[in-house]
Design a protein around this motif. Structure first.
Motif, PDB file in Angstrom:
ATOM      1  N   ILE A 147       0.920  -1.165  -0.082  1.00  0.00           N
ATOM      2  CA  ILE A 147       0.124   0.165  -0.095  1.00  0.00           C
ATOM      3  C   ILE A 147       0.917   0.885   0.053  1.00  0.00           C
ATOM      4  N   LYS A 148       0.714   2.030  -1.090  1.00  0.00           N
ATOM      5  CA  LYS A 148       1.714   3.417  -1.201  1.00  0.00           C
ATOM      6  C   LYS A 148       0.778   4.479  -0.821  1.00  0.00           C
ATOM      7  N   LYS A 149      -0.358   4.451  -1.118  1.00  0.00           N
ATOM      8  CA  LYS A 149      -1.398   5.732  -1.072  1.00  0.00           C
ATOM      9  C   LYS A 149      -2.675   5.311  -0.484  1.00  0.00           C
ATOM     10  N   ILE A 150      -2.778   6.137   0.521  1.00  0.00           N
ATOM     11  CA  ILE A 150      -4.255   5.753   1.297  1.00  0.00           C
ATOM     12  C   ILE A 150      -5.103   7.075   1.097  1.00  0.00           C
ATOM     13  N   ALA A 151      -6.255   7.367   0.452  1.00  0.00           N
ATOM     14  CA  ALA A 151      -7.014   8.353   0.301  1.00  0.00           C
ATOM     15  C   ALA A 151      -7.856   8.651   1.674  1.00  0.00           C
ATOM     16  N   LEU A 152      -7.811   9.679   2.319  1.00  0.00           N
ATOM     17  CA  LEU A 152      -8.379  10.222   3.296  1.00  0.00           C
ATOM     18  C   LEU A 152      -8.990  11.623   3.316  1.00  0.00           C
ATOM     19  N   GLN A 189     -14.166  13.321  -2.783  1.00  0.00           N
ATOM     20  CA  GLN A 189     -12.920  13.274  -3.453  1.00  0.00           C
ATOM     21  C   GLN A 189     -11.919  12.024  -3.121  1.00  0.00           C
ATOM     22  N   ALA A 190     -12.068  11.794  -1.905  1.00  0.00           N
ATOM     23  CA  ALA A 190     -11.153  10.546  -1.434  1.00  0.00           C
ATOM     24  C   ALA A 190     -11.811   9.247  -2.156  1.00  0.00           C
ATOM     25  N   LEU A 191     -13.114   9.011  -2.282  1.00  0.00           N
ATOM     26  CA  LEU A 191     -13.503   8.039  -2.854  1.00  0.00           C
ATOM     27  C   LEU A 191     -13.058   7.991  -4.320  1.00  0.00           C
ATOM     28  N   ASN A 192     -13.008   9.109  -5.016  1.00  0.00           N
ATOM     29  CA  ASN A 192     -12.692   9.380  -6.642  1.00  0.00           C
ATOM     30  C   ASN A 192     -11.215   8.967  -6.739  1.00  0.00           C
ATOM     31  N   TYR A 193     -10.336   9.238  -5.588  1.00  0.00           N
ATOM     32  CA  TYR A 193      -8.938   8.866  -5.565  1.00  0.00           C
ATOM     33  C   TYR A 193      -8.927   7.263  -5.843  1.00  0.00           C
ATOM     34  N   GLY A 202      -8.664   3.574   0.380  1.00  0.00           N
ATOM     35  CA  GLY A 202      -9.152   4.732   0.948  1.00  0.00           C
ATOM     36  C   GLY A 202     -10.177   4.349   2.190  1.00  0.00           C
ATOM     37  N   ILE A 203     -10.260   5.335   3.180  1.00  0.00           N
ATOM     38  CA  ILE A 203     -11.139   5.208   4.162  1.00  0.00           C
ATOM     39  C   ILE A 203     -12.555   6.100   4.136  1.00  0.00           C
TER      40      ILE A 203
END
Length: 271
Positions: A147-152, A189-193, A202-203
């Motif tokens: 996991i490199k990127k986590i959308a929050l 926007q977090a969802l879109n990422y 994402g959370i």
């Protein structure tokens, strides 16, 4: 003599008739120019947390059938940003926040109509991945090098981000994953990422995750790991249509709206 009496009587009758007609003509326009409450038009602006977009869009035509003379305009965004807009004088009739913090702040400043605040909805926090991903199965797996990127959501202004931070802190992994965070201006926007593949995970809220087939839910955060996710609603003193706004709040608490909210993944407060 008799002719004079007759002439006087006829004149008196004629003058009385003119007075009656005149009075009826002056009072009739006033009574007809004031429309009944049911016929009065109103334009309501609702500032609502971004996670409510789909539900509120679906509710709009339902309310229009009930109140065809009332038009609804939506302003979606992070609850923190919407709060600031209201404090700066934005013309808003109703505010629906994704957390109590923002409503509390407005109430302390005396910006809410007394007696209109209530808890409308509840939600859950979930961990999502792109639909075809199999990288993790639980929140604690976010520490994995895969996991490199986590959308929050941005914790300073986005309640979903604040709740997510609480979960990661409770699980004692915040320090390990903080460098992976990609902060969004709101939960959508977090969802879109995650939808677009610009984040590996994402959370977000359950209601957001259910809005698209492009992501999948792999875990739901325990309610013990974060503050209760409550959506309060209130009418603002800046409203020029307080009665119409109160009516909409009542509709949003009714059965038609409840069915929409539950379909979208929310839980109606008190149910």
């Amino acid at each position: 003599m008799n002719n004079k009496r007759i002439l006087t009587f006829v004149s008196w009758v004629f003058i009385s008739f003119l007075l009656i007609v005149g009075c009826s003509q002056t009072t009739t326009p006033n009574s007809s120019s004031t429309p009944s409450p049911a016929a009065q038009t109103a334009n309501l602006t609702i500032s609502a947390a971004a996670s409510l977009r789909d539900a509120m869009d679906e509710i709009k035509p339902l309310y229009s059938k009930e109140k065809p003379n009332v038009s609804l305009s939506y302003n979606f965004g992070s609850s923190g940003a919407l709060q600031q807009q209201i404090e700066q004088g934005a013309g808003v009739d109703i505010f629906i926040s994704a957390a109590t913090k923002q409503i509390d702040a407005l109430q302390k400043k005396g910006l809410l109509v007394d007696g209109t605040r209530k808890d409308l909805l509840k939600n859950q926090l979930v961990l999502i991945l792109p639909q075809n991903s199999t990288t993790v199965a639980d929140f604690k797996d976010l520490t994995s090098p895969r996991i490199k990127k986590i959308a929050l959501g941005e914790p300073k202004s986005v309640p979903a981000g604040q709740y997510a931070q609480q979960v990661l802190t409770s699980l004692k992994i915040l320090d390990q994953v903080k460098s992976k965070a990609v902060y969004a201006k709101d939960v959508r926007q977090a969802l879109n990422y995650v939808e677009s593949g610009n984040a590996d995970a994402g959370i977000v809220y359950l209601s957001d995750a259910k809005s698209t087939p492009k992501v999948k839910i792999v875990a739901t955060a325990s309610e013990k790991t974060h503050s209760p996710i409550v959506y309060p609603i209130a009418v603002l003193k800046s409203s020029k249509n307080v009665d119409a706004a109160k009516d909409l709040v009542q509709f949003l608490s009714g059965n038609q709206a409840k069915a929409v909210f539950e379909k979208q993944g929310f839980t109606v407060a008190g149910s």
